[in-house]
Scaffold this motif. Sequence first.
Motif, short mmCIF file in Angstrom:
data_model
loop_
_atom_site.label_atom_id
_atom_site.label_comp_id
_atom_site.label_asym_id
_atom_site.label_seq_id
_atom_site.Cartn_x
_atom_site.Cartn_y
_atom_site.Cartn_z
N GLU A 155 60.99 28.43 -8.24
CA GLU A 155 59.64 28.84 -7.85
C GLU A 155 59.45 30.35 -8.02
O GLU A 155 60.20 31.13 -7.41
CB GLU A 155 59.39 28.43 -6.41
CG GLU A 155 57.96 28.59 -5.98
CD GLU A 155 57.71 28.06 -4.59
OE1 GLU A 155 56.68 28.45 -4.02
OE2 GLU A 155 58.52 27.29 -4.07
N PRO A 156 58.44 30.76 -8.80
CA PRO A 156 58.16 32.19 -8.95
C PRO A 156 57.81 32.82 -7.59
O PRO A 156 57.24 32.18 -6.72
CB PRO A 156 56.94 32.23 -9.89
CG PRO A 156 56.94 30.91 -10.57
CD PRO A 156 57.56 29.93 -9.61
N ASP B 226 62.10 32.22 -5.76
CA ASP B 226 63.43 32.21 -6.36
C ASP B 226 63.64 33.34 -7.36
O ASP B 226 64.77 33.79 -7.55
CB ASP B 226 63.67 30.87 -7.07
CG ASP B 226 63.65 29.70 -6.11
OD1 ASP B 226 64.17 29.85 -4.98
OD2 ASP B 226 63.13 28.63 -6.48
N LEU C 172 62.19 29.66 -15.90
CA LEU C 172 60.79 29.38 -16.23
C LEU C 172 60.51 27.89 -16.48
O LEU C 172 59.36 27.51 -16.67
CB LEU C 172 60.38 30.20 -17.45
CG LEU C 172 60.45 31.72 -17.27
CD1 LEU C 172 60.16 32.43 -18.58
CD2 LEU C 172 59.52 32.19 -16.17
N SER C 173 61.55 27.05 -16.42
CA SER C 173 61.40 25.62 -16.73
C SER C 173 60.69 24.83 -15.64
O SER C 173 60.33 23.68 -15.86
CB SER C 173 62.78 25.00 -16.98
OG SER C 173 63.49 24.91 -15.75
N GLY C 174 60.53 25.41 -14.48
CA GLY C 174 59.90 24.68 -13.38
C GLY C 174 60.87 24.31 -12.27
O GLY C 174 60.46 23.85 -11.21
N GLU C 175 62.17 24.49 -12.50
CA GLU C 175 63.17 24.19 -11.46
C GLU C 175 63.15 25.23 -10.34
O GLU C 175 63.59 24.94 -9.23
CB GLU C 175 64.57 24.17 -12.06
CG GLU C 175 64.84 23.04 -13.02
CD GLU C 175 66.26 23.10 -13.56
OE1 GLU C 175 67.20 23.24 -12.75
OE2 GLU C 175 66.41 23.03 -14.78
N LYS D 279 65.75 28.70 -18.07
CA LYS D 279 66.01 27.83 -16.91
C LYS D 279 65.09 28.22 -15.75
O LYS D 279 64.51 27.35 -15.09
CB LYS D 279 67.47 27.93 -16.51
CG LYS D 279 67.87 26.95 -15.43
CD LYS D 279 69.38 26.96 -15.29
CE LYS D 279 69.88 25.80 -14.50
NZ LYS D 279 69.75 24.52 -15.13
#
Length: 82
Positions: A55-56, A59, A50-53, A48
């Motif tokens: 922000e590295p 978040d 790493l899915s793009g929802e 979840k």
Amino acid sequence: MMTDREILIQLLNDFQAIKDAFLQLPEWFSLAEIAKDKQMSRQSLRAKLLSGEFEPEVDFKYDGHKIVIARSAVPRIRRKRQ
């Protein structure tokens, strides 16, 4: 019966106590802690994140080989089936 002023003072004191408790929480939580709290598998939570929802480095981030999650991102994490 409390006066309006006494009610406002009590509310202010209660708010300050909540704020102080919140500020004592850590800024980052381990992926394992959040997965357990949200009743998800670590793998599902990692996917979840790493899915793009999320922000590295805002978040979540890597702390060595472990992923840690920002306190601000925790409320946005939902169970996958919900």
